[in-house]
Design an enzyme around this catalytic site. Structure first.
Site, PDB file in Angstrom:
ATOM      1  N   LYS A   1      73.316  62.093 124.548  1.00  0.00           N
ATOM      2  CA  LYS A   1      72.737  63.316 123.988  1.00  0.00           C
ATOM      3  C   LYS A   1      71.375  62.965 123.418  1.00  0.00           C
ATOM      4  O   LYS A   1      71.197  61.865 122.887  1.00  0.00           O
ATOM      5  CB  LYS A   1      73.620  63.852 122.863  1.00  0.00           C
ATOM      6  CG  LYS A   1      74.942  64.398 123.339  1.00  0.00           C
ATOM      7  CD  LYS A   1      75.672  65.076 122.184  1.00  0.00           C
ATOM      8  CE  LYS A   1      77.151  65.151 122.482  1.00  0.00           C
ATOM      9  NZ  LYS A   1      78.003  64.986 121.330  1.00  0.00           N
TER      10      LYS A   1
ATOM     11  N   HIS B   1      81.337  59.078 110.612  1.00  0.00           N
ATOM     12  CA  HIS B   1      80.606  60.323 110.298  1.00  0.00           C
ATOM     13  C   HIS B   1      79.665  60.124 109.101  1.00  0.00           C
ATOM     14  O   HIS B   1      79.320  61.077 108.423  1.00  0.00           O
ATOM     15  CB  HIS B   1      81.555  61.492 109.931  1.00  0.00           C
ATOM     16  CG  HIS B   1      82.437  61.972 111.031  1.00  0.00           C
ATOM     17  ND1 HIS B   1      83.753  62.297 110.828  1.00  0.00           N
ATOM     18  CD2 HIS B   1      82.194  62.208 112.346  1.00  0.00           C
ATOM     19  CE1 HIS B   1      84.295  62.703 111.965  1.00  0.00           C
ATOM     20  NE2 HIS B   1      83.366  62.663 112.900  1.00  0.00           N
TER      21      HIS B   1
ATOM     22  N   HIS C   1      84.144  67.027 106.446  1.00  0.00           N
ATOM     23  CA  HIS C   1      83.551  67.130 107.791  1.00  0.00           C
ATOM     24  C   HIS C   1      84.698  67.428 108.755  1.00  0.00           C
ATOM     25  O   HIS C   1      85.455  66.528 109.134  1.00  0.00           O
ATOM     26  CB  HIS C   1      82.840  65.816 108.146  1.00  0.00           C
ATOM     27  CG  HIS C   1      82.268  65.800 109.535  1.00  0.00           C
ATOM     28  ND1 HIS C   1      80.910  65.810 109.796  1.00  0.00           N
ATOM     29  CD2 HIS C   1      82.865  65.789 110.749  1.00  0.00           C
ATOM     30  CE1 HIS C   1      80.709  65.806 111.107  1.00  0.00           C
ATOM     31  NE2 HIS C   1      81.891  65.787 111.706  1.00  0.00           N
ATOM     32  N   LEU C   2      84.849  68.699 109.096  1.00  0.00           N
ATOM     33  CA  LEU C   2      86.000  69.118 109.902  1.00  0.00           C
ATOM     34  C   LEU C   2      85.537  69.553 111.282  1.00  0.00           C
ATOM     35  O   LEU C   2      85.124  70.698 111.487  1.00  0.00           O
ATOM     36  CB  LEU C   2      86.749  70.267 109.197  1.00  0.00           C
ATOM     37  CG  LEU C   2      87.090  70.048 107.719  1.00  0.00           C
ATOM     38  CD1 LEU C   2      87.809  71.267 107.148  1.00  0.00           C
ATOM     39  CD2 LEU C   2      87.939  68.783 107.524  1.00  0.00           C
TER      40      LEU C   2
ATOM     41  N   GLU D   1      73.272  65.988 112.287  1.00  0.00           N
ATOM     42  CA  GLU D   1      73.184  64.529 112.380  1.00  0.00           C
ATOM     43  C   GLU D   1      71.889  64.091 113.047  1.00  0.00           C
ATOM     44  O   GLU D   1      71.312  63.068 112.681  1.00  0.00           O
ATOM     45  CB  GLU D   1      74.420  63.984 113.116  1.00  0.00           C
ATOM     46  CG  GLU D   1      75.654  64.038 112.225  1.00  0.00           C
ATOM     47  CD  GLU D   1      76.971  63.875 112.958  1.00  0.00           C
ATOM     48  OE1 GLU D   1      77.410  64.853 113.595  1.00  0.00           O
ATOM     49  OE2 GLU D   1      77.559  62.796 112.888  1.00  0.00           O
TER      50      GLU D   1
ATOM     51  N   ASP E   1      91.522  73.203 120.069  1.00  0.00           N
ATOM     52  CA  ASP E   1      90.412  74.037 119.577  1.00  0.00           C
ATOM     53  C   ASP E   1      90.925  75.080 118.584  1.00  0.00           C
ATOM     54  O   ASP E   1      91.846  75.836 118.890  1.00  0.00           O
ATOM     55  CB  ASP E   1      89.737  74.714 120.775  1.00  0.00           C
ATOM     56  CG  ASP E   1      88.411  75.331 120.377  1.00  0.00           C
ATOM     57  OD1 ASP E   1      88.378  76.123 119.408  1.00  0.00           O
ATOM     58  OD2 ASP E   1      87.405  75.001 121.027  1.00  0.00           O
TER      59      ASP E   1
ATOM     60  N   ASN F   1      71.802  59.537 121.299  1.00  0.00           N
ATOM     61  CA  ASN F   1      73.200  59.268 120.963  1.00  0.00           C
ATOM     62  C   ASN F   1      73.944  58.949 122.263  1.00  0.00           C
ATOM     63  O   ASN F   1      74.275  59.859 123.021  1.00  0.00           O
ATOM     64  CB  ASN F   1      73.778  60.512 120.274  1.00  0.00           C
ATOM     65  CG  ASN F   1      75.233  60.347 119.888  1.00  0.00           C
ATOM     66  OD1 ASN F   1      75.851  59.322 120.165  1.00  0.00           O
ATOM     67  ND2 ASN F   1      75.797  61.362 119.263  1.00  0.00           N
TER      68      ASN F   1
ATOM     69  N   ARG G   1      93.911  63.636 117.488  1.00  0.00           N
ATOM     70  CA  ARG G   1      94.294  62.381 116.806  1.00  0.00           C
ATOM     71  C   ARG G   1      95.275  62.675 115.680  1.00  0.00           C
ATOM     72  O   ARG G   1      95.126  63.675 114.971  1.00  0.00           O
ATOM     73  CB  ARG G   1      93.053  61.698 116.224  1.00  0.00           C
ATOM     74  CG  ARG G   1      92.185  61.031 117.252  1.00  0.00           C
ATOM     75  CD  ARG G   1      90.925  60.455 116.621  1.00  0.00           C
ATOM     76  NE  ARG G   1      89.746  60.971 117.301  1.00  0.00           N
ATOM     77  CZ  ARG G   1      88.521  60.965 116.788  1.00  0.00           C
ATOM     78  NH1 ARG G   1      88.297  60.456 115.594  1.00  0.00           N
ATOM     79  NH2 ARG G   1      87.524  61.465 117.470  1.00  0.00           N
TER      80      ARG G   1
ATOM     81  N   ARG H   1      71.668  56.488 117.361  1.00  0.00           N
ATOM     82  CA  ARG H   1      72.925  56.518 116.615  1.00  0.00           C
ATOM     83  C   ARG H   1      73.781  55.338 117.076  1.00  0.00           C
ATOM     84  O   ARG H   1      74.016  55.165 118.271  1.00  0.00           O
ATOM     85  CB  ARG H   1      73.660  57.814 116.908  1.00  0.00           C
ATOM     86  CG  ARG H   1      75.009  57.840 116.237  1.00  0.00           C
ATOM     87  CD  ARG H   1      75.908  58.852 116.855  1.00  0.00           C
ATOM     88  NE  ARG H   1      77.189  58.816 116.190  1.00  0.00           N
ATOM     89  CZ  ARG H   1      78.325  59.163 116.761  1.00  0.00           C
ATOM     90  NH1 ARG H   1      78.326  59.580 118.010  1.00  0.00           N
ATOM     91  NH2 ARG H   1      79.440  59.112 116.109  1.00  0.00           N
TER      92      ARG H   1
ATOM     93  N   GLY I   1      82.159  71.724 113.131  1.00  0.00           N
ATOM     94  CA  GLY I   1      82.635  72.890 113.889  1.00  0.00           C
ATOM     95  C   GLY I   1      83.652  73.765 113.176  1.00  0.00           C
ATOM     96  O   GLY I   1      83.482  74.975 113.062  1.00  0.00           O
ATOM     97  N   ILE I   2      84.714  73.154 112.657  1.00  0.00           N
ATOM     98  CA  ILE I   2      85.766  73.925 111.992  1.00  0.00           C
ATOM     99  C   ILE I   2      85.318  74.293 110.572  1.00  0.00           C
ATOM    100  O   ILE I   2      85.442  75.447 110.148  1.00  0.00           O
ATOM    101  CB  ILE I   2      87.081  73.111 111.948  1.00  0.00           C
ATOM    102  CG1 ILE I   2      87.554  72.799 113.373  1.00  0.00           C
ATOM    103  CG2 ILE I   2      88.160  73.859 111.182  1.00  0.00           C
ATOM    104  CD1 ILE I   2      88.588  71.682 113.456  1.00  0.00           C
ATOM    105  N   GLY I   3      84.775  73.319 109.857  1.00  0.00           N
ATOM    106  CA  GLY I   3      84.337  73.557 108.472  1.00  0.00           C
ATOM    107  C   GLY I   3      83.300  74.657 108.376  1.00  0.00           C
ATOM    108  O   GLY I   3      83.294  75.453 107.428  1.00  0.00           O
TER     109      GLY I   3
HETATM  110  P1  ADP Z   1      82.931  67.084 117.413  1.00  0.00           P
HETATM  111  O1  ADP Z   1      81.468  66.838 117.121  1.00  0.00           O
HETATM  112  O2  ADP Z   1      83.852  66.160 116.678  1.00  0.00           O
HETATM  113  O3  ADP Z   1      83.267  67.236 118.861  1.00  0.00           O
HETATM  114  P2  ADP Z   1      82.444  69.720 116.296  1.00  0.00           P
HETATM  115  O4  ADP Z   1      81.928  69.495 114.922  1.00  0.00           O
HETATM  116  O5  ADP Z   1      81.486  70.176 117.337  1.00  0.00           O
HETATM  117  O6  ADP Z   1      83.286  68.485 116.780  1.00  0.00           O
HETATM  118  O7  ADP Z   1      83.621  70.782 116.177  1.00  0.00           O
HETATM  119  C1  ADP Z   1      84.318  71.218 117.319  1.00  0.00           C
HETATM  120  C2  ADP Z   1      85.482  72.081 116.885  1.00  0.00           C
HETATM  121  O8  ADP Z   1      85.012  73.158 116.061  1.00  0.00           O
HETATM  122  C3  ADP Z   1      86.166  72.756 118.051  1.00  0.00           C
HETATM  123  O9  ADP Z   1      87.188  71.952 118.540  1.00  0.00           O
HETATM  124  C4  ADP Z   1      86.733  73.997 117.407  1.00  0.00           C
HETATM  125  O10 ADP Z   1      88.049  73.704 116.989  1.00  0.00           O
HETATM  126  C5  ADP Z   1      85.917  74.243 116.178  1.00  0.00           C
HETATM  127  N1  ADP Z   1      85.172  75.516 116.232  1.00  0.00           N
HETATM  128  C6  ADP Z   1      83.981  75.753 116.787  1.00  0.00           C
HETATM  129  N2  ADP Z   1      83.642  77.056 116.658  1.00  0.00           N
HETATM  130  C7  ADP Z   1      84.653  77.655 115.987  1.00  0.00           C
HETATM  131  C8  ADP Z   1      84.916  78.987 115.524  1.00  0.00           C
HETATM  132  N3  ADP Z   1      84.045  79.968 115.725  1.00  0.00           N
HETATM  133  N4  ADP Z   1      86.072  79.201 114.867  1.00  0.00           N
HETATM  134  C9  ADP Z   1      86.960  78.214 114.666  1.00  0.00           C
HETATM  135  N5  ADP Z   1      86.767  76.951 115.061  1.00  0.00           N
HETATM  136  C10 ADP Z   1      85.647  76.661 115.723  1.00  0.00           C
END
Ligand code: ADP
Length: 396
Positions: free
Chosen positions: A14, A179, A207-208, A383, A282, A7, A240, A90, A330-332
């Site tokens: 990566k 995504h 996808h959050l 992914e 974050d 990627n 964004r 990718r 990450g958030i989801g």
């Molecule tokens: P990307 O691939 O778009 O950079 P990710 O899917 O890796 O994003 O998600 C990154 C985001 O996930 C971080 O900015 C953070 O807000 C959130 N995140 C990661 N771990 C946690 C957690 N334990 N609790 C809440 N949010 C988290």
């Protein structure tokens, strides 16, 4: 077989080496600061990370270092490069040319280059990575996996903007969505996890991550998604803006004395939950801030969740129903508070969340109660594994 998943970003790369039979990751890592100075992070499965600082003027030197690390006598994951059987790349933008992954040929490279205008930061970097691999691993089959491909099944009513039609014809201005590899992987995964028939299903994937998007997947095919011509549209993201009144751009440009590039910079890099909160992009920081009484952090989280819930509602309408909702990225995957807040808006669909299950982390988990009318689950995205699977399917 062993698949190297690559990627490439503009100054980073990566990688993962995956055994496609067991789906185990044999080694992974990244190259950073390509073209600046250069840093390789390499981690063989079960071992500590190794960090090597070394000159990487271009992606070619970066990939050479990755290959050297993979066959290193002491810490390598394979004995020789002949054990790397295929490479999966990718690619961010496939325009309307690619509705699925393809084996990379010279014609494919030309067609990807034709999409450069649509993703000027990403596609050229992706192409540099492919060309470097071609030079360093001649004869190894390579596959292109596009972020946009899964969304190509969207009907015209979902992808056309309310703009002069000639912009679509002349400049390819339409919704593409991003995504896609994740939306495809997660929609399949939730169907199999819940024992649903994917071909007769209505699924919404949230996808959050730092970048965030939602898709409506009917009978296994994407029918709508929140990102558009670029990844700026849709949800409120880390930095964004997502959807805004387009007239805001002129208004702010005048007030702040900015040109178009200046306004775009604000919308891409200074907006979203970071812009609202003034604290961080974050979610960990935002949730901490909220708990400490920071009102703007709370506002950012509320705006984020409300926007997600509005899109879910829109996609229920788009599909005339929904059977299952997946939270990922990450958030989801990690922010139970966000999932809970989003689902609070969805009571009208008969959705109820089990708070204990929602507090769990890790693998696939159903977070809706047994009597919830719609199943809601956390489905970790992967992914790289999705790219590996696509690569094997074409190379075998
Ligand atoms: P990307 O691939 O778009 O950079 P990710 O899917 O890796 O994003 O998600 C990154 C985001 O996930 C971080 O900015 C953070 O807000 C959130 N995140 C990661 N771990 C946690 C957690 N334990 N609790 C809440 N949010 C988290």
């Amino acid at each position: 077989m062993n698949v190297l998943v690559i990627n490439c970003g503009s100054s980073s790369l990566k990688y993962q080496l995956i055994n496609s039979d067991t789906e185990d990751v044999l080694a992974k890592g990244l190259c950073e600061r390509i073209g600046i100075d250069g840093r390789l992070v390499y981690q063989k499965a079960g071992c500590d990370k190794e960090i090597t600082e070394a000159a990487m003027p271009t992606h070619k030197e970066a990939i050479q270092m990755v290959l050297d690390a993979l066959v290193n006598e002491k810490t390598g994951a394979v004995k020789s490069l002949s054990e790397v059987n295929a490479v999966g790349h990718r690619i961010v933008h496939g325009g309307e040319k690619f509705a699925s992954s393809v084996i990379i040929t010279d014609e494919v490279l030309d067609a990807v280059a034709e999409c450069n205008d649509l993703a000027p930061l990403h596609n050229p970097a992706n192409l540099i990575g492919i060309n470097a691999c071609k030079e360093l691993m001649p004869g190894v089959p390579m596959v292109a996996v596009f972020d946009t491909a899964f969304h190509q099944t969207m009907p015209q009513k979902a992808y056309l903007y309310g703009l002069p039609y000639e912009y679509y014809e002349k400049y390819k201005v339409r919704r593409y969505g991003f995504h896609g590899t994740s939306h495809s992987f997660v929609s399949k995964e939730i169907a199999s996890f819940l024992g649903m028939d994917l071909d007769h299903s209505k699924i919404i994937v949230c996808h959050l991550g730092n970048g965030a998007s939602i898709s409506a997947v009917k009978d296994g095919k994407c029918v709508d998604t929140s990102m558009g011509l670029t990844p700026l549209e849709g949800l409120v993201m880390g930095t964004r803006s997502g959807d805004i009144d387009p007239a805001i751009m002129e208004y702010i440009a005048k007030k702040e004395n900015l040109d178009i590039a200046g306004v775009m910079n604000v919308l891409n890099k200074k907006s979203g939950v970071e812009g609202i909160s003034g604290l961080s992009s974050d979610f960990r920081d935002l949730v901490d801030g909220m708990n400490a009484g920071n009102k703007r952090a709370e506002a950012a989280v509320e705006v984020f969740c409300y926007r997600v819930a509005k899109y879910v509602g829109a996609y229920v309408a788009a599909m005339n129903g929904v059977d299952a909702i997946a939270f990922t990225a990450g958030i989801g995957e990690n922010a139970g508070l966000v999932r809970e807040k989003v689902c609070e808006y969805l009571g009208y669909l008969g959705i109820a969340i089990d708070k204990e299950e929602n507090a769990k982390r890790g693998d696939n988990v159903v977070i809706s109660t047994a009597d919830s009318k719609v199943k809601v689950a956390v489905i970790p995205t992967n992914e790289e594994l999705a790219i590996c699977r696509e690569t094997v399917a074409l190379v075998k």
